[in-house]
Design a protein around this motif. Structure first.
Motif, PDB file in Angstrom:
ATOM      1  N   ALA A 132     -25.433  12.727  94.559  1.00 42.14           N
ATOM      2  CA  ALA A 132     -23.969  12.828  94.474  1.00 42.14           C
ATOM      3  C   ALA A 132     -23.286  11.591  95.062  1.00 42.14           C
ATOM      4  O   ALA A 132     -22.063  11.543  95.150  1.00 42.14           O
ATOM      5  CB  ALA A 132     -23.496  14.093  95.192  1.00 42.14           C
ATOM      6  N   GLN A 133     -24.079  10.601  95.459  1.00 39.81           N
ATOM      7  CA  GLN A 133     -23.481   9.397  96.052  1.00 39.81           C
ATOM      8  C   GLN A 133     -22.770   8.554  94.990  1.00 39.81           C
ATOM      9  O   GLN A 133     -23.084   8.655  93.808  1.00 39.81           O
ATOM     10  CB  GLN A 133     -24.564   8.556  96.756  1.00 39.81           C
ATOM     11  CG  GLN A 133     -25.037   9.198  98.050  1.00 39.81           C
ATOM     12  CD  GLN A 133     -26.181   8.456  98.732  1.00 39.81           C
ATOM     13  OE1 GLN A 133     -26.501   7.331  98.386  1.00 39.81           O
ATOM     14  NE2 GLN A 133     -26.810   9.102  99.698  1.00 39.81           N
ATOM     15  N   GLY A 134     -21.837   7.733  95.445  1.00 43.32           N
ATOM     16  CA  GLY A 134     -21.118   6.848  94.524  1.00 43.32           C
ATOM     17  C   GLY A 134     -20.032   7.547  93.737  1.00 43.32           C
ATOM     18  O   GLY A 134     -19.498   7.003  92.774  1.00 43.32           O
ATOM     19  N   ARG A 135     -19.678   8.775  94.124  1.00 46.98           N
ATOM     20  CA  ARG A 135     -18.637   9.514  93.399  1.00 46.98           C
ATOM     21  C   ARG A 135     -17.407   9.792  94.270  1.00 46.98           C
ATOM     22  O   ARG A 135     -16.596  10.658  93.959  1.00 46.98           O
ATOM     23  CB  ARG A 135     -19.202  10.857  92.918  1.00 46.98           C
ATOM     24  CG  ARG A 135     -20.212  10.717  91.820  1.00 46.98           C
ATOM     25  CD  ARG A 135     -20.369  12.069  91.139  1.00 46.98           C
ATOM     26  NE  ARG A 135     -21.760  12.455  91.074  1.00 46.98           N
ATOM     27  CZ  ARG A 135     -22.172  13.688  90.810  1.00 46.98           C
ATOM     28  NH1 ARG A 135     -21.296  14.654  90.643  1.00 46.98           N
ATOM     29  NH2 ARG A 135     -23.453  13.961  90.741  1.00 46.98           N
ATOM     30  N   GLY A 136     -17.357   9.138  95.423  1.00 44.71           N
ATOM     31  CA  GLY A 136     -16.160   9.282  96.265  1.00 44.71           C
ATOM     32  C   GLY A 136     -16.256  10.346  97.344  1.00 44.71           C
ATOM     33  O   GLY A 136     -15.264  10.594  98.048  1.00 44.71           O
ATOM     34  N   ILE A 137     -17.413  10.970  97.492  1.00 44.29           N
ATOM     35  CA  ILE A 137     -17.520  12.039  98.509  1.00 44.29           C
ATOM     36  C   ILE A 137     -17.486  11.441  99.920  1.00 44.29           C
ATOM     37  O   ILE A 137     -16.768  11.938 100.803  1.00 44.29           O
ATOM     38  CB  ILE A 137     -18.807  12.877  98.284  1.00 44.29           C
ATOM     39  CG1 ILE A 137     -18.704  13.601  96.940  1.00 44.29           C
ATOM     40  CG2 ILE A 137     -19.017  13.864  99.436  1.00 44.29           C
ATOM     41  CD1 ILE A 137     -19.945  14.366  96.529  1.00 44.29           C
ATOM     42  N   GLY A 138     -18.231  10.349 100.123  1.00 41.25           N
ATOM     43  CA  GLY A 138     -18.211   9.676 101.427  1.00 41.25           C
ATOM     44  C   GLY A 138     -16.803   9.210 101.773  1.00 41.25           C
ATOM     45  O   GLY A 138     -16.336   9.368 102.905  1.00 41.25           O
ATOM     46  N   THR A 139     -16.106   8.681 100.788  1.00 38.72           N
ATOM     47  CA  THR A 139     -14.731   8.221 100.999  1.00 38.72           C
ATOM     48  C   THR A 139     -13.819   9.389 101.375  1.00 38.72           C
ATOM     49  O   THR A 139     -12.990   9.272 102.285  1.00 38.72           O
ATOM     50  CB  THR A 139     -14.205   7.523  99.723  1.00 38.72           C
ATOM     51  OG1 THR A 139     -15.036   6.379  99.484  1.00 38.72           O
ATOM     52  CG2 THR A 139     -12.762   7.077  99.862  1.00 38.72           C
ATOM     53  N   ALA A 140     -13.971  10.521 100.701  1.00 30.58           N
ATOM     54  CA  ALA A 140     -13.117  11.682 100.992  1.00 30.58           C
ATOM     55  C   ALA A 140     -13.335  12.144 102.440  1.00 30.58           C
ATOM     56  O   ALA A 140     -12.371  12.464 103.154  1.00 30.58           O
ATOM     57  CB  ALA A 140     -13.431  12.816 100.019  1.00 30.58           C
ATOM     58  N   LEU A 141     -14.592  12.143 102.889  1.00 27.91           N
ATOM     59  CA  LEU A 141     -14.877  12.552 104.273  1.00 27.91           C
ATOM     60  C   LEU A 141     -14.324  11.512 105.260  1.00 27.91           C
ATOM     61  O   LEU A 141     -13.699  11.867 106.259  1.00 27.91           O
ATOM     62  CB  LEU A 141     -16.382  12.753 104.471  1.00 27.91           C
ATOM     63  CG  LEU A 141     -16.941  14.002 103.784  1.00 27.91           C
ATOM     64  CD1 LEU A 141     -18.463  13.931 103.654  1.00 27.91           C
ATOM     65  CD2 LEU A 141     -16.549  15.274 104.548  1.00 27.91           C
ATOM     66  N   MET A 142     -14.538  10.238 104.948  1.00 26.72           N
ATOM     67  CA  MET A 142     -14.021   9.178 105.825  1.00 26.72           C
ATOM     68  C   MET A 142     -12.497   9.249 105.917  1.00 26.72           C
ATOM     69  O   MET A 142     -11.927   9.032 106.986  1.00 26.72           O
ATOM     70  CB  MET A 142     -14.436   7.799 105.303  1.00 26.72           C
ATOM     71  CG  MET A 142     -15.825   7.375 105.673  1.00 26.72           C
ATOM     72  SD  MET A 142     -16.132   7.293 107.446  1.00 26.72           S
ATOM     73  CE  MET A 142     -15.267   5.799 107.917  1.00 26.72           C
TER      74      MET A 142
END
Ligand SMILES: CC(C)(COP(=O)(O)OP(=O)(O)OC[C@H]1O[C@@H](n2cnc3c(N)ncnc32)[C@H](O)[C@@H]1OP(=O)(O)O)[C@@H](O)C(=O)NCCC(=O)NCCS
Length: 196
Positions: A132-142
């Motif tokens: 699921a990486q590269g789909r904006g999930i890390g950004t949403a959490l950050m």
């Protein structure tokens, strides 16, 4: 597909353990401490962490109702224990991890020793399922974390062991404060200044 960020609940521990173990199993520090492809050790490590260590501000990111990402942050100075408490705490908490314990002691003693005195909100772990990486999930959490830093007018701090993450965190205003080897792997310590 909409990404939903919500507070972590212990009812989600099994899916969260899987997300974190899959996300971190190939991280250099984890390979150094637990060995390559040690999903079993990483699962144990994160199960213990979720129960006993990541007990402050914890969030999951859901995609189609499934946990695909996790983030925890905590306010200093209690974000990490004093370094002198690490050997005993690790021997007890991480006893199921067997021969990895001395490396875990070295790892966390170093992080505790380097933890800045200046007040900060310390993020970690942050992980997203590899598929699921590269789909904006890390950004949403950050973004949720940055919102907290802005609201509380507090600095941010983190450690990371992947060079590509350094660029990821720079996008959120972090700068490298220190670069140092730990357990034989390069590690970056990053800081985001408090906003006035
Ligand atoms: C770091 C991590 C949380 C990022 O999560 P993510 O959901 O993939 O991040 P996003 O989809 O929001 O990506 C944000 C940006 O960073 C870039 N990026 C993210 N991970 C990257 C990677 N591994 N390599 C290169 N670029 C990456 C993306 O290309 C994207 O750039 P863009 O906005 O210009 O398109 C995720 O890669 C991860 O879990 N990694 C393994 C565990 C880990 O190292 N966690 C951090 C420990 S400190």
């Amino acid at each position: 597909m909409a990404i939903l960020v919500e507070k972590y609940s212990a009812a989600r521990i099994d899916s969260t353990v899987s997300v974190l173990a899959e996300a971190f199993v190939t991280n250099p520090l984890h390979i150094s401490a637990f060995g390559p492809q040690r999903m079993d050790q990483n699962r144990l490590f994160f199960r213990i962490g979720l129960r006993h260590m990541f007990t402050s501000h914890a969030f999951v990111a859901l995609l189609d109702g499934e946990v695909r990402g996790y983030m925890h942050f905590a306010a200093s100075p209690s974000c990490l224990p004093p370094p002198e408490q690490i050997p005993a705490a690790a021997a007890t908490l991480f006893e199921p991890l067997g021969q990895a314990v001395p490396k875990i002691v070295k790892w966390f003693s170093t992080w505790c020793r380097l933890d800045p005195e200046e007040p900060h909100a310390h993020i970690g772990p942050l992980g997203v399922s590899p598929d699921a990486q590269g789909r904006g999930i890390g950004t949403a959490l950050m973004n949720r974390y940055i919102e907290h830093l802005k609201q509380e007018r507090v600095a941010g701090y983190l450690e990371t062991d992947r060079p590509e993450n350094v660029d990821f965190y720079k996008k959120f205003g972090f700068v490298v404060q220190r670069e140092q080897r730990l357990l034989g792997v390069p590690t970056w310590y990053m800081w985001r200044a408090r906003e006035e």
